[in-house]
Design an enzyme around this catalytic site. Structure first.
Site, PDB file in Angstrom:
ATOM      1  N   ASN A 106       0.800  -1.080  -0.096  1.00  0.00           N
ATOM      2  CA  ASN A 106      -0.068  -0.100  -0.103  1.00  0.00           C
ATOM      3  C   ASN A 106       0.860   1.305   0.057  1.00  0.00           C
ATOM      4  O   ASN A 106       1.397   1.652   0.930  1.00  0.00           O
ATOM      5  CB  ASN A 106      -0.804  -0.260   1.268  1.00  0.00           C
ATOM      6  N   ARG A 166      -2.667  -2.036  -3.488  1.00  0.00           N
ATOM      7  CA  ARG A 166      -3.737  -1.446  -3.357  1.00  0.00           C
ATOM      8  C   ARG A 166      -3.764   0.001  -4.038  1.00  0.00           C
ATOM      9  O   ARG A 166      -2.653   0.631  -4.035  1.00  0.00           O
ATOM     10  CB  ARG A 166      -3.846  -0.667  -1.686  1.00  0.00           C
ATOM     11  N   HIS A 214     -12.879   2.822   0.083  1.00  0.00           N
ATOM     12  CA  HIS A 214     -12.824   1.659   0.909  1.00  0.00           C
ATOM     13  C   HIS A 214     -13.574   0.277   0.520  1.00  0.00           C
ATOM     14  O   HIS A 214     -13.854  -0.407   1.482  1.00  0.00           O
ATOM     15  CB  HIS A 214     -13.669   2.014   2.406  1.00  0.00           C
ATOM     16  N   ARG A 264     -11.416  15.501   7.271  1.00  0.00           N
ATOM     17  CA  ARG A 264     -12.323  15.856   6.302  1.00  0.00           C
ATOM     18  C   ARG A 264     -13.786  16.371   6.481  1.00  0.00           C
ATOM     19  O   ARG A 264     -14.439  15.626   7.540  1.00  0.00           O
ATOM     20  CB  ARG A 264     -12.325  14.700   5.222  1.00  0.00           C
ATOM     21  N   GLU A 301      -7.995  -5.403   4.928  1.00  0.00           N
ATOM     22  CA  GLU A 301      -8.054  -5.098   3.388  1.00  0.00           C
ATOM     23  C   GLU A 301      -6.767  -5.973   2.785  1.00  0.00           C
ATOM     24  O   GLU A 301      -6.814  -6.248   1.611  1.00  0.00           O
ATOM     25  CB  GLU A 301      -7.714  -3.649   3.122  1.00  0.00           C
TER      26      GLU A 301
END
Ligand code: ADP
Length: 405
Positions: A7, A91, A180, A241, A384
């Site tokens: 990742n 990823r 996601h 965010r 993940e």
């Protein structure tokens, strides 16, 4: 078969080496501050060895060389030769509408990922650097890319379209993509396994709550709606965010403050969310602590977050005409009993009632469902990396066909 899962961020490279026989993580680590003074690598093995080493890597290739060194030499070694690594799975944050499935890397795939750098400037260029560096280090072993967006390809147009002139969609592909996806896919599958029912028969709402957060309506194993939008700034408020806003705010704030262009992006991506409202921290633990000590803005930030999560759960239950299970995952979802309790309060109309003793527990899987409650509520730790490794394995098996969720 050993698969290295990667990742890559712009200045970081997280990795896990997974032996697919038994799906065992042999080692994992993180190269931080790539190309920035003060770079370091942390490396952990399955048998508990852990090391943090200052190292200087100017780019992702050097970081790769260092992690290969860690994996093959000294006390942190888990393989004796880099040739034991059979494939690499990456990823990738943004696949837009180009990648409905994970796929093997070739030049065309790299060019497509690159073409999306404009809408994912922090992520996609870094992923390409990672892919190129892996090609240099590992030669021509198969490499796969697994996209955060792919799972949401199944959304109907009424969910992914924004109500702005259609031309923007046609010309610039402006629409909701969602992110996601690998996490929502993993936990929804796991949820069905735990319930012992085919996923095709289930309506599941998956709440991935971390620094970045999103909620997805998974109907019959397919994402039918999700909170994040064209970029990962939309939807729920997050650590820094803003989540969804009234678009007129942009011109109003511009007139009032003179803010423009990228300054807006910085404000809405880095200075908003829990941090913006609390003016204390983006970290849910700090917020929770400050709120419990009476800080009103921290309490407000926490209340807003829980309210928004509840609101999306309600709307997704409406969209699916019911809900069989709600899943909490991600750093906040897996660890914050306060957030889970607040969200699940007064949801008896949906058949939701959680067991408060169970809710205090920690673990990769917790069944929070109170006795007699109709709707299941679970904590399921996301994974993940494992999902990426599974897709990579499937693609290596098929070599050219798309991997199915
Ligand atoms: P990312 O989106 O960067 O992967 P994570 O999924 O690791 O983030 O989630 C990070 C968030 O999880 C932070 O806000 C952190 O405060 C929160 N978190 C971690 N542990 C706890 C805890 N015990 N209680 C409340 N929040 C927690």
């Amino acid at each position: 078969m050993k698969i290295l899962v990667i990742n890559c961020g712009s200045s970081s490279l997280k990795y896990q080496l997974i032996d697919m026989e038994g799906e065992k993580v042999l080692c994992k680590g993180n190269c931080e501050r790539i190309g920035i003074p003060g770079s370091k690598i942390t490396h952990k093995t399955a048998d508990g060895y852990q090391v943090e080493r200052d190292a200087s890597f100017a780019n992702h290739t050097e970081a790769f060389a260092m992690l290969v060194d860690m994996m093959t030499k000294g006390d942190g070694a888990v393989i004796s030769d880099v040739k034991e690594i059979n494939a690499v799975g990456h990823r990738v944050a943004h696949g837009a509408d180009m990648f409905p499935h994970s796929c093997l890397v070739d030049e065309e795939v790299i060019a497509k990922i690159d073409s999306l750098s404009e809408i994912a400037p922090l992520h996609n260029p870094a992923h390409i650097q990672g892919i190129r560096a892996a090609q240099r280090i590992f030669g021509d072993i198969p490499q796969a890319v697994v996209f955060d967006t792919s799972f949401h390809h199944s959304m109907p147009s009424k969910a992914y379209m924004f109500a702005i002139p259609y031309n923007y969609y046609k010309e610039y592909h402006i629409r909701r993509y969602g992110f996601h996806g690998t996490s929502h896919r993993y936990v929804s599958k796991k949820c069905a396994e735990i319930m012992g029912r085919p996923i095709e028969s289930l309506k599941i709402i998956t709440c991935h709550l971390g620094n970045g957060s999103s909620i997805t309506a998974v109907d019959g194993g397919r994402s039918v709606d999700t909170t994040m939008g064209f970029t990962p700034t939309g939807g729920l408020m997050m650590g820094t965010r803003s989540g969804d806003l009234d678009p007129s705010l942009v011109t109003f704030i511009a007139e009032k403050t003179g803010l423009h262009g990228n300054e807006f992006l910085r404000t809405f991506n880095e200075q908003s969310g829990l941090l913006g409202v609390s003016a204390i921290s983006s970290d849910a633990r700090d917020i929770e602590k400050a709120a419990s000590l009476g800080n009103e803005n921290a309490a407000l930030a926490q209340n807003m977050l829980c309210y928004q999560i509840k609101k999306y759960i309600g709307s997704y239950a409406a969209v699916m005409n019911g809900v069989d299970a709600i899943v909490f995952t991600g750093g906040i979802g897996e660890n914050s009993s306060t957030v889970r309790e607040t969200v699940c309060q007064d949801m008896d109309y949906l058949g939701v009632k959680i067991d408060l003793e169970q809710n205090k527990k920690r673990g990769d899987f917790i069944d929070l469902t109170a006795e007699g409650a109709k709707t299941k509520v679970f904590v399921i730790a996301t994974n993940e990396e494992l999902m990426i490794a599974r897709d990579t394995l499937a693609l290596c098996g098929k070599m050219s066909q798309p991997a199915e969720g």
